[in-house]
Write a protein that holds these residues in place. Structure first.
Motif, PDB file in Angstrom:
ATOM      1  N   SER A 257       0.993  -1.379   0.081  1.00 61.08           N
ATOM      2  CA  SER A 257       0.009   0.050   0.031  1.00 61.08           C
ATOM      3  C   SER A 257       1.024   1.307  -0.031  1.00 61.08           C
ATOM      4  O   SER A 257       0.468   2.457   0.159  1.00 61.08           O
ATOM      5  N   THR A 258       2.208   1.011  -0.263  1.00 62.66           N
ATOM      6  CA  THR A 258       2.807   2.291  -0.498  1.00 62.66           C
ATOM      7  C   THR A 258       3.620   2.254  -1.736  1.00 62.66           C
ATOM      8  O   THR A 258       4.054   0.920  -1.901  1.00 62.66           O
ATOM      9  N   ALA A 259       3.877   3.215  -2.377  1.00 61.13           N
ATOM     10  CA  ALA A 259       4.802   2.924  -3.530  1.00 61.13           C
ATOM     11  C   ALA A 259       6.397   3.007  -3.162  1.00 61.13           C
ATOM     12  O   ALA A 259       6.887   3.577  -2.130  1.00 61.13           O
TER      13      ALA A 259
ATOM     14  N   SER B 293      12.240   7.188   1.511  1.00 64.39           N
ATOM     15  CA  SER B 293      11.928   7.090   2.794  1.00 64.39           C
ATOM     16  C   SER B 293      10.851   5.894   2.555  1.00 64.39           C
ATOM     17  O   SER B 293      10.134   5.494   3.684  1.00 64.39           O
ATOM     18  N   ASP B 294      10.813   5.331   1.520  1.00 61.81           N
ATOM     19  CA  ASP B 294       9.677   4.185   1.429  1.00 61.81           C
ATOM     20  C   ASP B 294      10.095   2.791   1.707  1.00 61.81           C
ATOM     21  O   ASP B 294       9.717   1.781   1.219  1.00 61.81           O
TER      22      ASP B 294
ATOM     23  N   SER C 105      11.894   6.166  12.281  1.00 57.38           N
ATOM     24  CA  SER C 105      12.547   6.855  11.365  1.00 57.38           C
ATOM     25  C   SER C 105      13.660   6.114  10.545  1.00 57.38           C
ATOM     26  O   SER C 105      13.836   6.439   9.279  1.00 57.38           O
TER      27      SER C 105
ATOM     28  N   ILE D  32      10.587  11.831  12.569  1.00 51.46           N
ATOM     29  CA  ILE D  32      10.145  10.571  12.196  1.00 51.46           C
ATOM     30  C   ILE D  32       9.767  10.732  10.716  1.00 51.46           C
ATOM     31  O   ILE D  32       8.920  11.660  10.269  1.00 51.46           O
ATOM     32  N   GLU D  33      10.380  10.104  10.060  1.00 52.57           N
ATOM     33  CA  GLU D  33      10.200  10.013   8.362  1.00 52.57           C
ATOM     34  C   GLU D  33       9.200   9.192   8.238  1.00 52.57           C
ATOM     35  O   GLU D  33       8.990   7.970   9.050  1.00 52.57           O
ATOM     36  N   GLU D  34       8.369   9.329   7.322  1.00 51.83           N
ATOM     37  CA  GLU D  34       7.514   8.441   6.940  1.00 51.83           C
ATOM     38  C   GLU D  34       6.881   8.143   5.409  1.00 51.83           C
ATOM     39  O   GLU D  34       6.978   9.335   4.635  1.00 51.83           O
ATOM     40  N   SER D  35       6.453   6.967   5.144  1.00 49.44           N
ATOM     41  CA  SER D  35       6.298   7.029   3.743  1.00 49.44           C
ATOM     42  C   SER D  35       4.926   7.290   3.272  1.00 49.44           C
ATOM     43  O   SER D  35       4.175   7.036   4.157  1.00 49.44           O
ATOM     44  N   LYS D  36       4.642   7.771   2.016  1.00 50.57           N
ATOM     45  CA  LYS D  36       3.310   7.804   1.653  1.00 50.57           C
ATOM     46  C   LYS D  36       2.899   7.199   0.496  1.00 50.57           C
ATOM     47  O   LYS D  36       4.115   6.983  -0.560  1.00 50.57           O
ATOM     48  N   GLY D  37       2.089   6.765   0.226  1.00 50.59           N
ATOM     49  CA  GLY D  37       1.959   5.850  -0.999  1.00 50.59           C
ATOM     50  C   GLY D  37       1.223   6.560  -2.228  1.00 50.59           C
ATOM     51  O   GLY D  37       1.205   7.805  -2.019  1.00 50.59           O
ATOM     52  N   ASN D  38       0.510   5.814  -3.071  1.00 47.59           N
ATOM     53  CA  ASN D  38      -0.070   6.483  -4.079  1.00 47.59           C
ATOM     54  C   ASN D  38      -0.993   7.498  -4.051  1.00 47.59           C
ATOM     55  O   ASN D  38      -0.961   8.623  -4.675  1.00 47.59           O
TER      56      ASN D  38
ATOM     57  N   ARG E   9      -0.622   7.160   9.669  1.00 53.13           N
ATOM     58  CA  ARG E   9      -0.469   8.174  10.445  1.00 53.13           C
ATOM     59  C   ARG E   9      -1.316   9.173  10.083  1.00 53.13           C
ATOM     60  O   ARG E   9      -1.905   9.945  10.949  1.00 53.13           O
TER      61      ARG E   9
ATOM     62  N   VAL F  43       3.525   0.541  10.135  1.00 54.65           N
ATOM     63  CA  VAL F  43       3.687   2.097  10.131  1.00 54.65           C
ATOM     64  C   VAL F  43       3.692   2.675   8.779  1.00 54.65           C
ATOM     65  O   VAL F  43       4.576   1.998   8.032  1.00 54.65           O
ATOM     66  N   GLY F  44       3.125   3.722   8.325  1.00 55.14           N
ATOM     67  CA  GLY F  44       3.228   4.097   7.204  1.00 55.14           C
ATOM     68  C   GLY F  44       2.442   3.372   6.119  1.00 55.14           C
ATOM     69  O   GLY F  44       2.282   4.126   4.799  1.00 55.14           O
ATOM     70  N   LEU F  45       1.782   2.314   6.356  1.00 59.45           N
ATOM     71  CA  LEU F  45       1.080   1.748   5.217  1.00 59.45           C
ATOM     72  C   LEU F  45      -0.451   2.210   5.407  1.00 59.45           C
ATOM     73  O   LEU F  45      -0.734   2.870   6.496  1.00 59.45           O
ATOM     74  N   HIS F  46      -1.096   2.006   4.212  1.00 61.06           N
ATOM     75  CA  HIS F  46      -2.523   2.556   4.091  1.00 61.06           C
ATOM     76  C   HIS F  46      -3.530   1.748   5.249  1.00 61.06           C
ATOM     77  O   HIS F  46      -3.103   0.677   5.567  1.00 61.06           O
TER      78      HIS F  46
END
Lengths: 438, 438
Positions: free
Chosen positions: A233-235, A240-241, A315, B17-23, B29, B141-144
């Motif tokens: 669910s993330t690209a 950072s992914d 992180s 805190i770094e975090e991934s974001k998807g499409n 979060r 963490v960071g997932l949808h």
């Protein structure tokens, strides 16, 4: 079976094939129609104008199909330096033949079938004939190509007396030495042939393993398989992914940059001077099924977990660092005079002096529960590619096996190594030909 | 463990805190920040302006977060009539306590944790404290949110002498009768509690089962688990998008329309008059682990395969029909005078007179190879929901077990039934409360 009116059935069926299309509006069959058989001219020739008229309008979908496709043919096999997909189905096979000719034929057929599946096509004529078993098993019909890659290698046991190939075995293609703490079980070890199938759709990956297994009937049988996954669910487009492993930590931060061709030549692709000739442009694959003692880990403190990896959980930054991609502050000391990154932290030992690098391509796995303990049988299907096992994987793993604090929480239960062939160009023969016929 | 400078570490970590974001640009979060704690006012109250300022800009992302979220609270439990996701992690638990109070506390905690996970939040304080184990295990963490649903039921064995609940057992909540051809293995059967976790991301689903297991420590232990999947590369939005099972056929064409509330009341939701009161608005779940003899199937002809299902493989249309959704032409005869849909075809027997309907919510599974045969251990994790096992699942399965031509190719190796509770409203108690405290 009850008789059915076959002819009527065929006619009805042929006129009304329904098919699903996904978010992008392009399906495996579209790909067949658009990219198949080398171009529109051949396409017309092989399908007839009738088939084309029934098909999807040509044009805009083509780019999307290509986006979803990793070329099977090329200098190197796909699935090594190409971007990691969301799922893996790893399959280890043992030969059931002693005939080199059988093995040649198997790889010839596997090459053709893999090229088709990696371009979103079924392995054979899809129109079918009621009187014969379908050539393709069908569960991927209507699904996207899903960036499928299929990567072939051969294990040390292939070079025993059976096929007469002993003289062609690379000196370093041998079962890995025993590492301290290994808890290997034969059902997760070894194999004459290793096949890594990866795709962004688990059903598409399963389809490939199943059809390869079917093609191998009479020549090779499955020895072990293991499915694995990453988060979907993330690209994976940004640094950072980095995906998280099942211990909750980012895994793969310091991996090799596959876009750096020089790095790949230095650390991943076997060079002509390394020998043997049939392996030049290939790579050694190490596979380890690493069980995680999840229940024990989950009872340890966050501080202990972070000290184990040498990174912050949230992180992914190294202890004492600021960001995930920061260099490891290996010399930094805390107020108490102790190293900020403990001497037995996983990142410190994996990095060491930074000389031994390998390309990791690992996936998490979850395979029900362990009958003996009642605990989750989950962990990491570790896969790495390297130019040399002896110079890269083995010294790193020896260091980790001796000292890594992570060993309290993991157990290596499976192990295999394979020499992965170089790629082949379209029309340039089959995977492994230089070994089997050279 | 090696000492680390805890204070410095904490400070560093908290700020970056770094975090991934998807499409979609939205992460778990973000959801926490946007949807958490009941609204913006409460959000500010619980996070402080500081937390908010560090957060993601409010506004456009909210709709996307909601799109990815199935409400946990409601009249019925989610995961039954809500759309099927791409993955399942099914978990069966046995109690390790004989205290009803322990079980009450477990379901109280499970309800809270599930509500958090189904809205994309970790199960506990994410900021962490180095001196304690993290409350959430972190791999999501960071997932949808991935449309996570968590659905709870209790099995017949829960009503034995241990908890004193025997008088509350619904008469029809009992182990299923033996069906002809059953090949059940105890490791895939039964359980005091059944939990169906579904999500569009396998890692997110795994995370939920793992954290529920962890919360249960001391009160319940895993008995068996099974992961399953559907294809992920097509959208399930259109009728022609019925997923294919591992035999290559579309599966679920004639399933109940979950948008039809009257159908759901008639066939899925237990009614007050059915009794007992604690189950009104709930549903009975049947789970069968059905191994497919894939290698045998793959050697049968297309005509035989189609006669087995009673449908065309490509289109999914019934034999003698035109389109997937066509009514079954059960009376139609071919030129030879035989029924076009054979008398022992799967669709004919499953349909019968159309009176016994149930809501199927099945997934394919692939679990490595069967050690005894060396063949793929793959098939269907059949899950169905019905208002009555006795009136729906059992007569259908008895008919199939007796006659279904598909029995040549499948083997039921696991079986369990659970009475799934009605839903709870937010602030309205916990799942199962009416049983455990009523």
């Amino acid at each position: 079976m009850e008789p059915i009116d076959q002819q009527a059935a065929e006619e009805k069926r042929s006129g009304k094939i329904e098919e699903s299309k996904g978010n992008t509006g392009i399906s495996r069959r579209d790909v067949l129609k658009l990219a198949g058989a080398g171009g529109l001219g051949l396409l017309l020739g092989s399908m007839g104008i009738d088939g084309l008229l029934k098909g999807t309008p040509l044009g805009s979908n083509f780019a999307e199909a290509a986006k979803d496709t990793v070329p099977f043919y090329g200098e190197h096999q796909a699935g090594i330096a190409t971007p990691a997909q969301n799922f893996i189905c790893f399959a280890s096979f043992d030969l059931s033949t002693t005939s080199l000719g059988d093995v040649q034929q198997l790889f010839r057929e596997w090459t053709g079938a893999s090229a088709m599946m990696c371009s979103g096509r079924p392995v054979g004529d899809e129109t079918g004939n009621s009187a014969h078993p379908p050539v393709d098993t069908g569960e991927a019909v209507g699904l996207h190509t899903s960036n499928t890659t299929i990567t072939f290698g051969v294990g040390p046991s292939l070079f025993d007396a059976r096929l007469g190939l002993a003289a062609k075995r690379p000196a370093e293609l041998a079962d890995l030495p025993a590492f301290g703490g290994d808890n290997l079980r034969s059902e997760w070890c070894g194999g004459d042939i290793g096949v890594q199938v990866c795709a962004d759709d688990l059903q598409v990956a399963f389809h490939a393993v199943r059809n390869l297994t079917r093609i191998a009937r009479g020549t090779a049988v499955l020895r072990w398989t293991q499915e694995g996954f990453q988060r979907t669910s993330t690209a994976a487009a940004t640094v950072s992914d980095t995906p998280r492993n099942l211990l909750g930590f980012k895994d793969g931060t310091a991996n090799l940059d596959t876009k750096d061709g020089a790095l790949m030549q230095e650390f991943v692709w076997t060079q002509p001077a390394d020998g043997p000739a049939w392996l030049a442009g290939g790579s050694y694959m190490a596979v380890r099924r690493i069980r995680m003692r999840i229940e024990v880990w989950d009872r340890s403190t966050l501080g202990d977990q972070q000290a184990t990896f040498g990174r912050y959980r949230d992180s992914g930054a190294p202890l004492g660092g600021n960001k995930e991609m920061d260099a490891l502050p290996l010399e930094a000391k805390g107020e108490n005079g102790q190293p900020v990154i403990p001497m037995n932290a996983h990142v410190r030992l994996a990095h060491s002096e930074g000389k031994e690098k390998m390309l990791r391509r690992s996936f998490s796995y979850s395979s029900g529960i362990d009958r003996q303990t009642g605990q989750l049988d989950a962990g990491l299907l570790f896969v790495s590619y390297q130019r040399s096992l002896v110079k890269q994987f083995i010294p790193i793993q020896q260091r980790l096996a001796r000292q890594d604090k992570l060993n309290e929480y993991i157990s290596h239960v499976g192990s295999a190594v394979f020499a992965c062939f170089p790629g082949v160009r379209e029309g340039g023969g089959y995977i492994g030909q230089a070994l089997f016929e050279g």
